[in-house]
Design a protein around this motif. Structure first.
Motif, PDB file in Angstrom:
ATOM      1  N   UNK A  58       0.830  -1.213   0.000  1.00 35.59           N
ATOM      2  CA  UNK A  58       0.000   0.000   0.000  1.00 35.59           C
ATOM      3  C   UNK A  58       0.862   1.259   0.000  1.00 35.59           C
ATOM      4  N   UNK A  59       1.899   1.267   0.844  1.00 33.53           N
ATOM      5  CA  UNK A  59       2.780   2.443   0.892  1.00 33.53           C
ATOM      6  C   UNK A  59       3.583   2.590  -0.398  1.00 33.53           C
ATOM      7  N   UNK A  81       5.452  -4.569  12.134  1.00 33.79           N
ATOM      8  CA  UNK A  81       5.601  -4.540  10.667  1.00 33.79           C
ATOM      9  C   UNK A  81       5.021  -3.247  10.099  1.00 33.79           C
ATOM     10  N   UNK A  82       3.868  -2.852  10.600  1.00 32.95           N
ATOM     11  CA  UNK A  82       3.219  -1.634  10.090  1.00 32.95           C
ATOM     12  C   UNK A  82       4.088  -0.402  10.340  1.00 32.95           C
ATOM     13  N   UNK A  83       4.570  -0.240  11.573  1.00 30.51           N
ATOM     14  CA  UNK A  83       5.356   0.962  11.900  1.00 30.51           C
ATOM     15  C   UNK A  83       6.699   0.953  11.163  1.00 30.51           C
ATOM     16  N   UNK A  84       7.301  -0.226  11.012  1.00 27.90           N
ATOM     17  CA  UNK A  84       8.567  -0.300  10.274  1.00 27.90           C
ATOM     18  C   UNK A  84       8.363   0.115   8.816  1.00 27.90           C
ATOM     19  N   UNK A  85       7.346  -0.419   8.188  1.00 29.87           N
ATOM     20  CA  UNK A  85       7.105  -0.090   6.777  1.00 29.87           C
ATOM     21  C   UNK A  85       6.804   1.405   6.602  1.00 29.87           C
ATOM     22  N   UNK A 125       9.332   4.169   4.248  1.00 31.70           N
ATOM     23  CA  UNK A 125       8.818   5.009   3.154  1.00 31.70           C
ATOM     24  C   UNK A 125       8.488   6.430   3.598  1.00 31.70           C
ATOM     25  N   UNK A 126       8.865   6.781   4.853  1.00 29.80           N
ATOM     26  CA  UNK A 126       8.558   8.120   5.357  1.00 29.80           C
ATOM     27  C   UNK A 126       7.064   8.429   5.347  1.00 29.80           C
ATOM     28  N   UNK A 127       6.272   7.470   5.732  1.00 27.31           N
ATOM     29  CA  UNK A 127       4.816   7.622   5.738  1.00 27.31           C
ATOM     30  C   UNK A 127       4.319   7.582   7.181  1.00 27.31           C
TER      31      UNK A 127
END
Ligand code: HPA
Length: 233
Positions: free
Chosen positions: A76-77, A184-188, A192-194
């Motif tokens: 998604x990111x 996993x969510x916070x790492x991703x 990607x700076x999101x």
């Protein structure tokens, strides 16, 4: 299209609300969104894009656990230009200060998982969520008189553990409870700076061994989902 998402690029909004359960994604779309359409059903990981009070958003399931959340949030990111993902899920409580149905806003995920190290050699065991989104969630919670506990969560890879040293994790790492996706969510989001955030409802307690039924949980999730939706307006 990606290996796991069939949606067209323009069919996914910049902001995504992510429950773990595909049927909960369907419930959120049917209950809160107008003009929504089904944008993914590969592997039954249902996703819908529609409008909440004129704001376009996507609600799509992550599945359970770090690997599943790792795949969907990455795609998604990276491939769908998503800016913000807010996970709405459940957790088990590590302290008797939390009661069933209480809400937790996760400001930090602690994990014994190798996910982040394997992904890009990130070698810490804690990852923070987006302060910007968290401040917005705290503000809306105050306005709506919703009590929310802000703190660290243990992101575990194993649901059925013979020994879970939860008292130590509470005492030494300040983990309020346990879930299985935030690391996993916070790492991703970081690579990607999101932006990523996570609101959880307490569905069971490792201290008291109480648990909610899946039917009761559905009702309790309403408050959390409304908080997430109003925080992104
Ligand atoms: N363990 C892990 N994940 C969870 C739990 C739990 O007890 N409850 C809700 N998500």
């Amino acid at each position: 299209m990606t290996p796991h998402i069939e949606a067209k690029l323009e069919d996914i909004a910049k902001t995504v609300i992510m429950p773990g359960d595909p049927l909960r994604a369907k419930f959120i779309a049917e209950t809160y969104l107008t003009d929504y359409k089904l944008i993914n059903q590969v592997r039954g990981m249902l996703g819908y894009t529609g409008y909440y009070k004129n704001k376009q958003l996507t609600v799509m399931a992550s599945g359970m656990g770090i690997p599943s959340m790792g795949i969907y949030s990455y795609e998604l990111f990276k491939f769908y230009d998503v800016d913000t993902i807010i996970r709405v899920g459940s957790c088990g409580a590590y302290t008797n200060k939390l009661n069933l149905y209480d809400l937790v806003l996760v400001d930090k995920s602690f994990s014994d998982s190798n996910y982040a190290y394997t992904q890009n050699e990130y070698n810490k065991d804690e990852i923070e969520s987006s302060k910007k989104i968290n401040n917005q969630i705290i503000k809306v919670a105050k306005e709506k008189n919703i009590k929310i506990n802000v703190g660290t969560i243990h992101c575990s890879e194993v649901f059925y553990r013979d020994n879970n040293p939860f008292e130590e994790l509470y005492k030494n790492k300040k983990c309020l409870g346990v879930e299985m996706e935030t690391f996993a969510l916070f790492h991703n989001a970081n690579i990607f700076n999101k932006n990523a955030a996570c609101i959880l409802t307490v569905s069971d307690s490792l201290v008291t061994k109480e648990a909610t039924t899946s039917l009761e949980r559905q009702r309790a999730f309403t408050e959390m989902i409304e908080l997430a939706l109003n925080s992104i307006l």
